[in-house]
Motif scaffolding. Structure first.
Motif, mmCIF file in Angstrom:
data_model
loop_
_atom_site.group_PDB
_atom_site.id
_atom_site.type_symbol
_atom_site.label_atom_id
_atom_site.label_comp_id
_atom_site.label_asym_id
_atom_site.label_seq_id
_atom_site.Cartn_x
_atom_site.Cartn_y
_atom_site.Cartn_z
ATOM 1 N N SER A 20 0.803 -1.231 0.000
ATOM 2 C CA SER A 20 0.000 0.000 0.000
ATOM 3 C C SER A 20 0.827 1.269 0.000
ATOM 4 C CB SER A 20 -0.971 -0.002 1.185
ATOM 5 O OG SER A 20 -0.343 -0.399 2.382
ATOM 6 N N ALA A 29 -5.810 1.998 0.972
ATOM 7 C CA ALA A 29 -5.502 2.404 2.347
ATOM 8 C C ALA A 29 -6.125 3.759 2.667
ATOM 9 C CB ALA A 29 -3.986 2.447 2.549
ATOM 10 N N VAL A 41 -0.343 0.153 6.993
ATOM 11 C CA VAL A 41 0.194 0.318 5.644
ATOM 12 C C VAL A 41 1.434 -0.562 5.527
ATOM 13 C CG1 VAL A 41 1.092 1.971 3.962
ATOM 14 C CG2 VAL A 41 -0.679 2.681 5.598
#
Length: 257
Positions: A20, A29, A41
């Motif tokens: 992400s 995200a 993340v």
């Protein structure tokens, strides 16, 4: 001034999105965070990109943490999931997004290359589900979303046997998990992006001419990463709770299944 997210649709939920730091994963995200989820993340090699997404979420009033891990390794995924639970107390949503796409003639793919692609693109989702599902069972609520691709349903091009196999396998895994863990109020689905406008290594896409592809897509354009994120957002929300074992194709009508 940051927004109050206490009454947002995903308030109180914890989400983990792999890969992400950029492109589709970053958009997912940010989207889940905007809906109130606390987001982990993840990236493998670019810590600065991961930190940047965390900073974006925090700047908008959300909560996020960055965790570097190689999702192609079960022990790394175990640590990743454990970090999410230690930081935020639970894990409710997992989006498996990492993928590598190599263009190689089948007879030139070595066993090591085959294993690497399947481990990164397919086994990563297995590892994530394996470690995350017990936490979802504990709260009797969970969402698993696997980012596949239309090459896993149509074949798309030659010279990508390992990637196509992995992408098709992701949806098989989602269906199996949807059936087995539905009684725990856990859903599992696949999102299959088509031609999406992302930053990529175009040396692996010499078979695709952008202008020709745009002509083939009924909507006449590449998709946006935010449009893939919107499909994930639906599947992760309460209002998407009766969707399980399904695939959502985000491809502008390019291919219809």
């Amino acid at each position: 001034m940051t927004a109050d997210r206490s009454h947002s649709p995903l308030s109180g939920r914890v989400a983990l999105v792999t890969g992400s730091g950029r492109n589709i994963g970053r958009a997912i995200a940010l989207s889940l965070a905007a809906q109130g989820a606390r987001v982990v993340v993840n990236g493998h090699s670019d810590a600065a990109a991961v930190d940047g997404v965390v900073a974006e979420i925090e700047a908008q009033g959300g909560e996020a943490a960055g965790v570097m891990a190689d999702v192609g390794r079960d022990e790394d995924v175990a640590r990743l999931v454990r970090s999410a639970v230690d930081r935020f107390g639970s894990l409710d949503i997992v989006v498996s997004n990492v993928g590598i796409r190599r263009k190689q003639p089948f007879l030139e793919i070595t066993p090591e290359q085959w294993d690497e692609v399947l481990r990164t693109n397919l086994s990563a989702a297995f590892y994530l589900a394996r470690h995350a599902i017990p936490h979802m069972q504990a709260r009797r609520w969970g969402r698993l979303v696997f980012i596949s691709g239309f090459d896993g349903f149509w074949g798309q091009v030659t010279h990508r046997a390992h990637n196509i196999t992995a992408k098709a396998g992701l949806h098989g895994l989602a269906m199996a998990l949807a059936r087995e863990f539905g009684p725990d109020n856990i859903t599992a689905n696949t999102v299959a992006p088509g031609a999406i406008d992302t930053v990529r290594d175009w040396s692996q896409y010499t078979h695709q001419q952008r202008e020709q592809l745009e002509k083939e897509i009924p909507l006449g354009r590449y998709g946006k990463v935010e449009e893939v994120a919107a499909a994930c957002e639906l599947l992760c929300a309460e209002r998407g709770g009766f969707i399980s074992g399904q695939v959502i194709h985000v491809n502008g009508g390019h291919y219809m299944y």
